[in-house]
Design a protein around this motif. Structure first.
Motif, PDB file in Angstrom:
ATOM      1  N   ARG A 477     -28.838 -10.238   5.337  1.00  0.00           N
ATOM      2  CA  ARG A 477     -29.519 -11.110   6.282  1.00  0.00           C
ATOM      3  C   ARG A 477     -30.119 -10.303   7.428  1.00  0.00           C
ATOM      4  O   ARG A 477     -31.267 -10.527   7.852  1.00  0.00           O
ATOM      5  N   ARG A 478     -29.318  -9.317   7.892  1.00  0.00           N
ATOM      6  CA  ARG A 478     -29.829  -8.501   8.997  1.00  0.00           C
ATOM      7  C   ARG A 478     -31.060  -7.660   8.544  1.00  0.00           C
ATOM      8  O   ARG A 478     -32.029  -7.475   9.296  1.00  0.00           O
ATOM      9  N   GLU A 479     -30.946  -7.094   7.315  1.00  0.00           N
ATOM     10  CA  GLU A 479     -32.084  -6.303   6.822  1.00  0.00           C
ATOM     11  C   GLU A 479     -33.346  -7.161   6.707  1.00  0.00           C
ATOM     12  O   GLU A 479     -34.461  -6.728   7.034  1.00  0.00           O
ATOM     13  N   VAL A 480     -33.081  -8.402   6.195  1.00  0.00           N
ATOM     14  CA  VAL A 480     -34.244  -9.298   6.069  1.00  0.00           C
ATOM     15  C   VAL A 480     -34.835  -9.580   7.441  1.00  0.00           C
ATOM     16  O   VAL A 480     -36.068  -9.573   7.645  1.00  0.00           O
ATOM     17  N   GLU A 481     -33.955  -9.808   8.393  1.00  0.00           N
ATOM     18  CA  GLU A 481     -34.451 -10.077   9.755  1.00  0.00           C
ATOM     19  C   GLU A 481     -35.160  -8.875  10.321  1.00  0.00           C
ATOM     20  O   GLU A 481     -36.200  -8.992  11.051  1.00  0.00           O
ATOM     21  N   GLN A 482     -34.615  -7.652  10.018  1.00  0.00           N
ATOM     22  CA  GLN A 482     -35.273  -6.436  10.526  1.00  0.00           C
ATOM     23  C   GLN A 482     -36.661  -6.282   9.916  1.00  0.00           C
ATOM     24  O   GLN A 482     -37.639  -5.931  10.578  1.00  0.00           O
ATOM     25  N   LEU A 483     -36.704  -6.526   8.591  1.00  0.00           N
ATOM     26  CA  LEU A 483     -38.008  -6.414   7.939  1.00  0.00           C
ATOM     27  C   LEU A 483     -38.999  -7.420   8.516  1.00  0.00           C
ATOM     28  O   LEU A 483     -40.197  -7.120   8.749  1.00  0.00           O
ATOM     29  N   ALA A 484     -38.482  -8.630   8.723  1.00  0.00           N
ATOM     30  CA  ALA A 484     -39.367  -9.666   9.275  1.00  0.00           C
ATOM     31  C   ALA A 484     -39.818  -9.292  10.684  1.00  0.00           C
ATOM     32  O   ALA A 484     -40.990  -9.496  11.069  1.00  0.00           O
ATOM     33  N   ALA A 485     -38.893  -8.668  11.446  1.00  0.00           N
ATOM     34  CA  ALA A 485     -39.257  -8.268  12.799  1.00  0.00           C
ATOM     35  C   ALA A 485     -40.327  -7.173  12.768  1.00  0.00           C
ATOM     36  O   ALA A 485     -41.257  -7.167  13.575  1.00  0.00           O
ATOM     37  N   ARG A 486     -40.141  -6.203  11.834  1.00  0.00           N
ATOM     38  CA  ARG A 486     -41.131  -5.121  11.756  1.00  0.00           C
ATOM     39  C   ARG A 486     -42.494  -5.678  11.389  1.00  0.00           C
ATOM     40  O   ARG A 486     -43.531  -5.261  11.914  1.00  0.00           O
ATOM     41  N   ASP A 492     -48.448  -8.144  10.381  1.00  0.00           N
ATOM     42  CA  ASP A 492     -48.720  -8.553   9.002  1.00  0.00           C
ATOM     43  C   ASP A 492     -47.908  -9.802   8.702  1.00  0.00           C
ATOM     44  O   ASP A 492     -46.704  -9.809   8.880  1.00  0.00           O
ATOM     45  N   ARG A 493     -48.656 -10.856   8.322  1.00  0.00           N
ATOM     46  CA  ARG A 493     -48.005 -12.085   7.849  1.00  0.00           C
ATOM     47  C   ARG A 493     -47.102 -12.659   8.904  1.00  0.00           C
ATOM     48  O   ARG A 493     -45.934 -12.906   8.707  1.00  0.00           O
ATOM     49  N   VAL A 494     -47.632 -12.818  10.068  1.00  0.00           N
ATOM     50  CA  VAL A 494     -46.809 -13.226  11.192  1.00  0.00           C
ATOM     51  C   VAL A 494     -46.439 -14.690  11.066  1.00  0.00           C
ATOM     52  O   VAL A 494     -45.381 -15.098  11.516  1.00  0.00           O
ATOM     53  N   ALA A 495     -47.260 -15.439  10.483  1.00  0.00           N
ATOM     54  CA  ALA A 495     -47.106 -16.895  10.568  1.00  0.00           C
ATOM     55  C   ALA A 495     -45.790 -17.410  10.001  1.00  0.00           C
ATOM     56  O   ALA A 495     -45.145 -18.249  10.599  1.00  0.00           O
ATOM     57  N   ASP A 496     -45.401 -16.849   8.884  1.00  0.00           N
ATOM     58  CA  ASP A 496     -44.243 -17.479   8.200  1.00  0.00           C
ATOM     59  C   ASP A 496     -42.976 -16.623   8.144  1.00  0.00           C
ATOM     60  O   ASP A 496     -41.961 -17.056   7.632  1.00  0.00           O
ATOM     61  N   ILE A 497     -42.958 -15.366   8.600  1.00  0.00           N
ATOM     62  CA  ILE A 497     -41.798 -14.486   8.366  1.00  0.00           C
ATOM     63  C   ILE A 497     -40.595 -14.926   9.190  1.00  0.00           C
ATOM     64  O   ILE A 497     -39.470 -14.970   8.735  1.00  0.00           O
ATOM     65  N   GLY A 498     -40.881 -15.293  10.520  1.00  0.00           N
ATOM     66  CA  GLY A 498     -39.734 -15.605  11.414  1.00  0.00           C
ATOM     67  C   GLY A 498     -38.964 -16.817  10.970  1.00  0.00           C
ATOM     68  O   GLY A 498     -37.787 -16.893  11.185  1.00  0.00           O
ATOM     69  N   ALA A 499     -39.736 -17.748  10.369  1.00  0.00           N
ATOM     70  CA  ALA A 499     -39.031 -19.001  10.007  1.00  0.00           C
ATOM     71  C   ALA A 499     -38.692 -19.087   8.544  1.00  0.00           C
ATOM     72  O   ALA A 499     -38.250 -20.130   8.075  1.00  0.00           O
TER      73      ALA A 499
END
Length: 586
Positions: A477-486, A492-499
């Motif tokens: 989960r943390r890695e996914v969050e880190q990737l999404a944060a990067r 890149d693809r800002v719209a949907d990564i955080g949620a």
């Protein structure tokens, strides 16, 4: 002193004896005694008694021994009672002694005494006068006797009308006991107990009164008053004062029921005697007997004979003294002559006896010494033989004792060895059994410990797997969050990564991750590869830790220390491996 020639003296003695025998007269008729003895026991309508059927026959036998003509009746009804009195009245006429004895139920009614036959049916006292026998009729029969008249009533017992004769007793009266008979002139009346009192039937063969009377009748020489006084004393002592007979005597002289014998019998016994003392005793005992005159005549004849005999004896004694005197003189002369000869012979015999005694003493001394020597030799031989025998017996005894002791020691040793062997065998068997049980216990304990350890290891593995899965899930989960944060940072693809929602399955074999459309395929494969590698490393460390822990259970102390160090190192590595993931937690 008148001297009678011996031949004349013999003729005189013979003549005196002939005169004595010629003057002897025949015995006179003995005094006539009549007795009516009655005993009623088996009553029909009132209670029965026990002893009258013994009392009457026993007393009848005692009276027969005293010269009585006895009329004995037992269990007499009214008719039998009347017939017995009629017979008694006839035989008592002119008798020198007449005696009436009754044992059974008696009653006092209007100061009159009645004797009850066995068939009496007493409803009330009106029947008594006509069905019972009035004692006055008995006295009427006795009046026909010209001598002593005696009435003996052992009939003062309990009243059957009052008590219904519930006990063994013989009195029936409105008042207790029988009444005193007033007219007693020339009579002897004996009651079993005092007037107006009751008497006991007794528990033996006879009633107390009859038993005492029979015993005293057997004693000769008791005057009738003395006899009944002793009977009274016997009954009083026998019943411990509860019964006291009473006797009324109206006689002018003494009378003996058992004088030992009558004057006729006594005269028949002594009339042929030559002892003046017997005739004198007869006169003193029977002074009024018709044989007293003849006894005096015999005394006079015996006195004359005694005097003649004394003269003869005196003559014979005188002649004997003369013969004795002549014999003594001759004997004295012979004695003097013989005494002289005897002294001479005695002196010679004494000398010879002394010589013989001396020689005999010498021979006895020699024999004594020889006997002592032989006896000493014999005793010495016996002593030596006895000593040898004692020594042999002692040696044999010692040998037997040693053999017995040796056998006892050997038996004790064998027994001790046997006991020791048995004890050792028991101990070894017990030790083997204990070892076997201990081995079984250790094995069971090891199996139990192994099972427990396996269960604990399985539970620990399961918990560890759950923990690792949670850690892996959290790391992903943390890695996914880190990737999404990067990616947000890179624009890149800002719209949907955080949620973007992330769905993670259990990090078990065949783990799959599902990401939303924001992750590339390459990124997903990288994440899954790193998770798989981490799981493999953790599984390898866990298996190694389980192996070391199992070895630790059966290792020696030295090996256990080494294994403990390795286990701690492995545990530290596992803990260090978990730290990076923990440190990256937001």
């Amino acid at each position: 002193m008148i001297r009678i020639p011996s031949r004349s003296a013999g003729a005189t003695v013979a003549l005196v004896w002939l005169m004595f025998l010629a003057l002897a007269c025949g015995s006179a008729m003995a005094d006539r005694r009549v007795a009516l003895v009655m005993g009623n026991a088996h009553y029909g309508k009132i209670n029965r008694l026990e002893n009258p059927l013994n009392d009457a026959p026993d007393l009848a036998e005692a009276l027969r021994k005293l010269g009585f003509h006895v009329i004995l009746r037992t269990d007499a009804d009214k008719g039998g009672f009347d017939r017995a009195l009629s017979e008694f009245a006839r035989k008592a006429a002119g008798a020198d002694a007449a005696l009436f004895y009754y044992a059974g139920h008696g009653i006092q009614y209007q100061r009159q005494n009645y004797l009850l036959p066995i068939d009496i049916e007493v409803e009330d006292y009106n029947d008594v006068e006509f069905q019972a026998v009035n004692v006055a009729r008995v006295m009427s029969a006795l009046e026909r006797s010209s001598g002593v008249k005696i009435i003996v009533l052992d009939a003062c017992r309990d009243n059957p009308l009052d008590r219904r004769l519930t006990q063994a007793s013989r009195a029936v009266s409105a008042s207790r006991g029988l009444a005193r008979i007033d007219r007693t002139e020339g009579l002897v009346i004996a009651y079993a107990t005092a007037p107006d009192q009751v008497a006991q039937d007794g528990r033996g063969r006879n009633s107390p009164f009859t038993e005492a009377l029979i015993r005293r009748l057997a004693e000769p020489g008791l005057e009738i008053a003395t006899l009944f006084r002793r009977v009274t004393q016997d009954v009083y002592e026998r019943t411990e004062g509860r019964q006291r007979p009473e006797v009324s005597i109206s006689l002018l002289g003494d009378y003996f029921l058992n004088g030992g014998e009558t004057d006729a019998l006594a005269w028949a016994r002594v009339r042929e005697s030559s002892d003046a003392a017997e005739f004198q005793a007869f006169k003193a005992r029977y002074p009024n007997s018709p044989f007293a005159r003849e006894a005096q005549y015999r005394l006079d004849m015996l006195d004359r004979f005694r005097k003649v005999e004394e003269q003869r004896v005196a003559f014979e004694q005188e002649r004997a003294r003369e013969r004795e005197r002549a014999q003594r003189e001759a004997q004295e002369q012979d004695r003097v002559r013989l005494e002289a000869q005897r002294r001479i012979f005695a002196r010679l015999e004494a000398d010879a006896a002394r010589d013989a005694e001396r020689r005999a003493a010498e021979r006895r001394e020699e024999a004594r010494l020889e006997a002592e020597r032989q006896a000493a030799e014999k005793r010495e031989a016996e002593r030596q033989s006895a000593e040898k025998q004692d020594a042999a017996r002692e040696a044999e005894k010692l040998a037997v004792q040693r053999r017995i002791e040796a056998e006892r020691v050997a038996a004790a040793r064998r027994e001790a060895e046997r006991v020791a062997a048995e004890d050792l065998a028991r101990r070894e068997a017990a030790q083997r059994e204990a070892d076997r049980r201990e081995v079984e216990r250790i094995a069971a304990q090891k199996r139990l410990d192994a099972e427990r350890q396996r269960a604990a290891d399985a539970e620990a593995d399961r918990q560890e797997a759950l923990r690792i899965a949670e850690q892996s899930k959290e790391a992903l989960r943390r890695e996914v969050e880190q990737l999404a944060a990067r990616r947000r940072q890179d624009g890149d693809r800002v719209a949907d990564i955080g949620a973007a929602p992330v769905a993670l399955a259990d990090p078990a074999p065949g783990l799959s991750r599902r990401f939303d459309a924001g992750l590339t395929e390459a990124e997903r494969r990288e994440v899954e590869q790193r998770a798989a590698e981490r799981r493999q490393a953790l599984e390898a460390d866990r298996r190694e830790l389980a192996r070391l822990t199992e070895l630790r259970k059966h290792a020696t102390p030295r090996e256990a220390r080494r294994l403990d160090a390795a286990i701690r190192k492995l545990q530290s590595a596992l803990a260090a491996r978990d730290k990076p993931a923990t440190a990256q937690t937001p």
